[in-house]
Motif scaffolding. Structure first.
Motif, PDB file in Angstrom:
ATOM      1  N   TYR A  12      48.163  40.615  46.494  1.00  0.00           N
ATOM      2  CA  TYR A  12      47.354  40.570  45.065  1.00  0.00           C
ATOM      3  C   TYR A  12      48.044  41.401  44.379  1.00  0.00           C
ATOM      4  O   TYR A  12      48.903  41.970  44.469  1.00  0.00           O
TER       5      TYR A  12
ATOM      6  N   LYS B  56      47.839  42.021  39.286  1.00  0.00           N
ATOM      7  CA  LYS B  56      47.311  42.077  38.168  1.00  0.00           C
ATOM      8  C   LYS B  56      48.401  41.956  37.028  1.00  0.00           C
ATOM      9  O   LYS B  56      49.597  42.430  37.404  1.00  0.00           O
TER      10      LYS B  56
ATOM     11  N   TYR C 121      45.286  37.993  40.582  1.00  0.00           N
ATOM     12  CA  TYR C 121      45.365  36.849  41.559  1.00  0.00           C
ATOM     13  C   TYR C 121      45.787  37.502  42.730  1.00  0.00           C
ATOM     14  O   TYR C 121      45.950  38.608  42.936  1.00  0.00           O
ATOM     15  N   ASP C 122      45.943  36.565  43.710  1.00  0.00           N
ATOM     16  CA  ASP C 122      46.137  36.967  45.355  1.00  0.00           C
ATOM     17  C   ASP C 122      46.664  35.540  45.826  1.00  0.00           C
ATOM     18  O   ASP C 122      46.972  34.487  45.178  1.00  0.00           O
TER      19      ASP C 122
ATOM     20  N   ASN D 263      50.061  31.437  42.026  1.00  0.00           N
ATOM     21  CA  ASN D 263      48.535  31.794  41.852  1.00  0.00           C
ATOM     22  C   ASN D 263      48.705  32.730  40.406  1.00  0.00           C
ATOM     23  O   ASN D 263      48.018  32.609  39.284  1.00  0.00           O
ATOM     24  N   PHE D 264      50.001  33.605  40.455  1.00  0.00           N
ATOM     25  CA  PHE D 264      50.383  34.387  39.261  1.00  0.00           C
ATOM     26  C   PHE D 264      50.724  33.295  38.045  1.00  0.00           C
ATOM     27  O   PHE D 264      50.038  33.631  36.713  1.00  0.00           O
TER      28      PHE D 264
ATOM     29  N   ASN E  81      49.689  30.287  37.624  1.00  0.00           N
ATOM     30  CA  ASN E  81      48.522  29.699  37.129  1.00  0.00           C
ATOM     31  C   ASN E  81      47.661  30.713  36.529  1.00  0.00           C
ATOM     32  O   ASN E  81      46.739  30.135  35.424  1.00  0.00           O
ATOM     33  N   ALA E  82      47.345  31.718  36.715  1.00  0.00           N
ATOM     34  CA  ALA E  82      46.405  32.902  35.965  1.00  0.00           C
ATOM     35  C   ALA E  82      47.025  33.012  34.643  1.00  0.00           C
ATOM     36  O   ALA E  82      46.180  33.060  33.694  1.00  0.00           O
TER      37      ALA E  82
END
Length: 124
Positions: free
Chosen positions: A29, A31, A41-42, A52-53, A55-56
């Motif tokens: 995970y 931030k 994200y994780d 995911n990073f 995408n965030a």
């Protein structure tokens, strides 16, 4: 845009994010750092965490556009540094002798320190 992992930090579109491990949850995970907005994200593995990073960050930028807000920039190029009074005096005198501003003197000193901290070995 490429994403790179360097010293447990992700970088994408000028944003940096942490890489943390939860042994208990068996997950990774993180931030986004250096902004006040909270972006987390994780992922179950590094490729998933990286995706995911990204995408965030992309979702954050899209949301800011949708709301008409300016996204926070992680680095403005300005920061305040507090030093002891005698060091401030020495810096000012050294900068004057070099005929440059205190800001330029400090920038050059920090650049030298950063250069020295970079790895010097090459892996082929």
């Amino acid at each position: 845009m490429t994403t790179k992992i360097e010293s447990d930090l992700l970088e994408y579109r000028g944003y940096c994010g942490t890489v943390n491990v939860s042994v208990e949850d068996e997950t990774l995970y993180g931030k986004v750092l250096y902004i006040r907005d909270l972006i987390i994200y994780d992922g179950v593995d590094v490729p998933t965490l990286t995706a995911n990073f990204k995408n965030a960050v992309d979702e954050y930028l899209a949301l800011c556009r949708e709301l008409g807000d300016k996204p926070e920039k992680p680095f403005t190029g300005t920061f305040q540094v507090r030093v002891p009074q005698d060091m401030h005096r020495e810096i000012a005198i050294a900068a004057q002798k070099a005929n440059i501003s205190i800001n330029k003197y400090t920038e050059e000193a920090l650049a030298t320190k950063i250069q020295r901290s970079r790895p010097t070995h090459v892996v082929s």
